[in-house]
Write a protein that holds these residues in place. Structure first.
Motif, PDB file in Angstrom:
ATOM      1  N   GLU A  85       0.812  -1.212   0.000  1.00 21.51           N
ATOM      2  CA  GLU A  85       0.000   0.000   0.000  1.00 21.51           C
ATOM      3  C   GLU A  85       0.849   1.268   0.000  1.00 21.51           C
ATOM      4  N   ASP A  86       2.004   1.267   0.686  1.00 23.87           N
ATOM      5  CA  ASP A  86       2.867   2.447   0.683  1.00 23.87           C
ATOM      6  C   ASP A  86       3.450   2.691  -0.702  1.00 23.87           C
ATOM      7  N   ALA A  87       3.916   1.645  -1.353  1.00 21.21           N
ATOM      8  CA  ALA A  87       4.478   1.779  -2.703  1.00 21.21           C
ATOM      9  C   ALA A  87       3.411   2.251  -3.688  1.00 21.21           C
ATOM     10  N   VAL A  88       2.203   1.745  -3.544  1.00 18.70           N
ATOM     11  CA  VAL A  88       1.105   2.171  -4.424  1.00 18.70           C
ATOM     12  C   VAL A  88       0.792   3.642  -4.176  1.00 18.70           C
ATOM     13  N   ALA A  89       0.741   4.038  -2.918  1.00 15.18           N
ATOM     14  CA  ALA A  89       0.473   5.445  -2.595  1.00 15.18           C
ATOM     15  C   ALA A  89       1.572   6.344  -3.164  1.00 15.18           C
ATOM     16  N   GLU A  90       2.836   5.931  -3.024  1.00 15.90           N
ATOM     17  CA  GLU A  90       3.954   6.708  -3.548  1.00 15.90           C
ATOM     18  C   GLU A  90       3.917   6.803  -5.071  1.00 15.90           C
ATOM     19  N   SER A  91       3.370   5.789  -5.717  1.00 18.66           N
ATOM     20  CA  SER A  91       3.315   5.780  -7.185  1.00 18.66           C
ATOM     21  C   SER A  91       2.324   6.802  -7.728  1.00 18.66           C
ATOM     22  N   GLY A  92       1.345   7.153  -6.923  1.00 18.35           N
ATOM     23  CA  GLY A  92       0.315   8.079  -7.379  1.00 18.35           C
ATOM     24  C   GLY A  92      -0.752   7.437  -8.233  1.00 18.35           C
ATOM     25  N   LEU A  93      -0.687   6.116  -8.390  1.00 19.89           N
ATOM     26  CA  LEU A  93      -1.718   5.421  -9.167  1.00 19.89           C
ATOM     27  C   LEU A  93      -3.059   5.489  -8.441  1.00 19.89           C
ATOM     28  N   ALA A  94      -4.119   5.488  -9.218  1.00 24.04           N
ATOM     29  CA  ALA A  94      -5.459   5.462  -8.643  1.00 24.04           C
ATOM     30  C   ALA A  94      -5.712   4.101  -8.011  1.00 24.04           C
ATOM     31  N   THR A  95      -6.383   4.111  -6.878  1.00 26.62           N
ATOM     32  CA  THR A  95      -6.805   2.860  -6.258  1.00 26.62           C
ATOM     33  C   THR A  95      -8.312   2.737  -6.411  1.00 26.62           C
ATOM     34  N   LEU A  96      -8.760   1.500  -6.574  1.00 28.97           N
ATOM     35  CA  LEU A  96     -10.184   1.227  -6.775  1.00 28.97           C
ATOM     36  C   LEU A  96     -10.732   0.486  -5.570  1.00 28.97           C
ATOM     37  N   ASP A  97     -11.882   0.957  -5.104  1.00 34.95           N
ATOM     38  CA  ASP A  97     -12.522   0.328  -3.945  1.00 34.95           C
ATOM     39  C   ASP A  97     -14.039   0.335  -4.093  1.00 34.95           C
ATOM     40  N   ASP A  98     -14.499   0.188  -5.329  1.00 38.51           N
ATOM     41  CA  ASP A  98     -15.922   0.322  -5.661  1.00 38.51           C
ATOM     42  C   ASP A  98     -16.820  -0.729  -5.021  1.00 38.51           C
ATOM     43  N   HIS A  99     -16.296  -1.926  -4.799  1.00 35.66           N
ATOM     44  CA  HIS A  99     -17.119  -3.023  -4.293  1.00 35.66           C
ATOM     45  C   HIS A  99     -16.405  -3.692  -3.116  1.00 35.66           C
ATOM     46  N   ASP A 100     -16.800  -3.327  -1.921  1.00 35.28           N
ATOM     47  CA  ASP A 100     -16.208  -3.888  -0.698  1.00 35.28           C
ATOM     48  C   ASP A 100     -14.696  -3.753  -0.674  1.00 35.28           C
ATOM     49  N   GLY A 101     -14.174  -2.628  -1.159  1.00 35.78           N
ATOM     50  CA  GLY A 101     -12.746  -2.362  -1.157  1.00 35.78           C
ATOM     51  C   GLY A 101     -12.013  -2.837  -2.387  1.00 35.78           C
ATOM     52  N   HIS A 102     -12.712  -3.474  -3.298  1.00 40.18           N
ATOM     53  CA  HIS A 102     -12.125  -4.032  -4.518  1.00 40.18           C
ATOM     54  C   HIS A 102     -12.687  -3.313  -5.744  1.00 40.18           C
ATOM     55  N   PRO A 103     -12.038  -3.473  -6.901  1.00 39.82           N
ATOM     56  CA  PRO A 103     -12.612  -2.926  -8.135  1.00 39.82           C
ATOM     57  C   PRO A 103     -13.937  -3.622  -8.459  1.00 39.82           C
ATOM     58  N   SER A 104     -14.850  -2.895  -9.036  1.00 37.85           N
ATOM     59  CA  SER A 104     -16.120  -3.486  -9.438  1.00 37.85           C
ATOM     60  C   SER A 104     -15.999  -4.056 -10.847  1.00 37.85           C
ATOM     61  N   ILE A 105     -15.933  -5.361 -10.927  1.00 47.20           N
ATOM     62  CA  ILE A 105     -15.883  -6.027 -12.224  1.00 47.20           C
ATOM     63  C   ILE A 105     -17.245  -5.906 -12.910  1.00 47.20           C
ATOM     64  N   ARG A 106     -18.308  -5.963 -12.130  1.00 45.99           N
ATOM     65  CA  ARG A 106     -19.648  -5.849 -12.694  1.00 45.99           C
ATOM     66  C   ARG A 106     -19.842  -4.529 -13.423  1.00 45.99           C
TER      67      ARG A 106
END
Length: 118
Positions: A85-106
């Protein structure tokens, strides 16, 4: 026009997972290079572990990753679960948490994206 969501699930252990990463990045690049195509590249599950390596300029796959970085996002929950999570935050990439903290595949399916997993 094609909508493609490429999801990298392969972790960093083993030669076969490196192959899945490389193939996933190459497929993403192909969509990114085609005007009119829409691309979502998502690192999910163990795939989130690749972010620190891909962000490293000395990585063998850094240049390829850079070609699709603007279309890249990361699962919020999994980046924490896999300790990046620290490396992802440092990267500046967008994080997805649309469905219970995960990307929404639906939602991607609902938006007519083809889902391709590596």
């Amino acid at each position: 026009m094609t909508n493609a969501a490429i999801i990298i699930l392969a972790g960093t252990d083993g030669h076969e997972n490196l192959g899945r990463l490389a193939n996933g990045l190459e497929a993403a690049k192909e969509f990114a290079e085609n005007d009119g195509d829409e691309l979502e590249l998502i690192f999910d599950g163990a795939g989130t572990q690749w972010i620190p390596e891909l962000e490293d300029e000395d990585s063998d796959y850094h240049e390829l990753y850079q070609t699709v970085r603007d279309d890249t996002s990361v699962c919020d929950y999994c980046s924490g679960a896999f300790g990046v999570e620290d490396a992802v935050a440092e990267s500046g990439l967008a994080t997805l948490d649309d469905h219970d903290g995960h990307p929404s595949i639906r939602s991607l399916v609902d938006d007519d994206y083809e889902i391709i997993t590596f």
